[in-house]
Write an enzyme that holds these catalytic residues in place. Sequence first.
Site, PDB file in Angstrom:
ATOM      1  N   LYS A  11      -1.406  -3.372 -14.947  1.00  0.00           N
ATOM      2  CA  LYS A  11      -0.593  -4.040 -15.966  1.00  0.00           C
ATOM      3  C   LYS A  11      -0.871  -3.472 -17.363  1.00  0.00           C
ATOM      4  CE  LYS A  11      -0.007  -8.323 -13.287  1.00  0.00           C
ATOM      5  NZ  LYS A  11      -0.076  -9.813 -13.309  1.00  0.00           N
ATOM      6  N   TYR A  51       9.683 -10.335 -10.897  1.00  0.00           N
ATOM      7  CA  TYR A  51       9.017 -11.642 -10.803  1.00  0.00           C
ATOM      8  C   TYR A  51      10.029 -12.777 -10.631  1.00  0.00           C
ATOM      9  CZ  TYR A  51       4.260 -10.018 -11.899  1.00  0.00           C
ATOM     10  OH  TYR A  51       3.007  -9.436 -11.855  1.00  0.00           O
ATOM     11  N   ASN A 114      -3.893 -10.235 -16.864  1.00  0.00           N
ATOM     12  CA  ASN A 114      -4.877 -10.135 -15.783  1.00  0.00           C
ATOM     13  C   ASN A 114      -4.880  -8.796 -15.037  1.00  0.00           C
ATOM     14  OD1 ASN A 114      -2.485 -10.540 -14.489  1.00  0.00           O
ATOM     15  ND2 ASN A 114      -3.128 -12.340 -13.329  1.00  0.00           N
ATOM     16  N   HIS A 117      -1.493  -6.299 -10.473  1.00  0.00           N
ATOM     17  CA  HIS A 117      -0.633  -7.041  -9.543  1.00  0.00           C
ATOM     18  C   HIS A 117      -0.806  -6.451  -8.150  1.00  0.00           C
ATOM     19  CE1 HIS A 117       2.896  -8.554  -7.409  1.00  0.00           C
ATOM     20  NE2 HIS A 117       3.039  -7.318  -6.991  1.00  0.00           N
ATOM     21  N   GLU A 128       8.964  -5.132  -2.911  1.00  0.00           N
ATOM     22  CA  GLU A 128       8.411  -4.585  -4.164  1.00  0.00           C
ATOM     23  C   GLU A 128       8.299  -3.062  -4.109  1.00  0.00           C
ATOM     24  OE1 GLU A 128       4.767  -6.761  -4.767  1.00  0.00           O
ATOM     25  OE2 GLU A 128       5.840  -8.634  -5.129  1.00  0.00           O
TER      26      GLU A 128
END
Length: 142
Positions: A11, A51, A114, A117, A128
Amino acid sequence: MPEQQTLSIIKPDAVRKNLIGAIESRFEQAGLKIVALKMIQLSRAQAEGFYAEHQGKPFFEGLVDFMTSGPVCVQVLSGDNAITRNRELMGATNPEEAAPGTIRADYAESVSINAAHGSDSPESAAREIAYFFEPGEIFARS
Ligand code: RTP
Ligand code: MG
């Protein structure tokens, strides 16, 4: 354990902190193979579509802001039980709950920011991976 593929994203926070190599290295050291890899800047539409399962939740707009705040690295990881293995390497969503030595325990700032993913099921992984990669961009590696 079955050979699986999973979609991983480093990320924007982790890219900003110069942690691309450190995180890719954890996958390789765990025996997962990187079979596709690219750095991209997500558009808002791309982040919202990725998402989509979280649309309407209180953190959704912030999640899209965060995921579009800078480039990300997306990769397909392949190996025995790769979906669960990657989630184990990442640790819990909230770094305060993530097991010591996991990517999120070591590198995440918060439950929102965070570091990584990982797909959470075979169905998510298939969706995905196809979201980011053409079949010809994914390599067979033995
Ligand atoms: P991911 O999809 O990114 O791998 O994370 P995950 O499965 O561990 O967690 P998920 O429930 O799917 O949430 C997706 C991402 O949304 C952000 N989030 N923020 N502020 C909050 O309470 C909150 N909850 C989730 C995080 O970036 C999380 O990874
Ligand atoms: Mg998730």
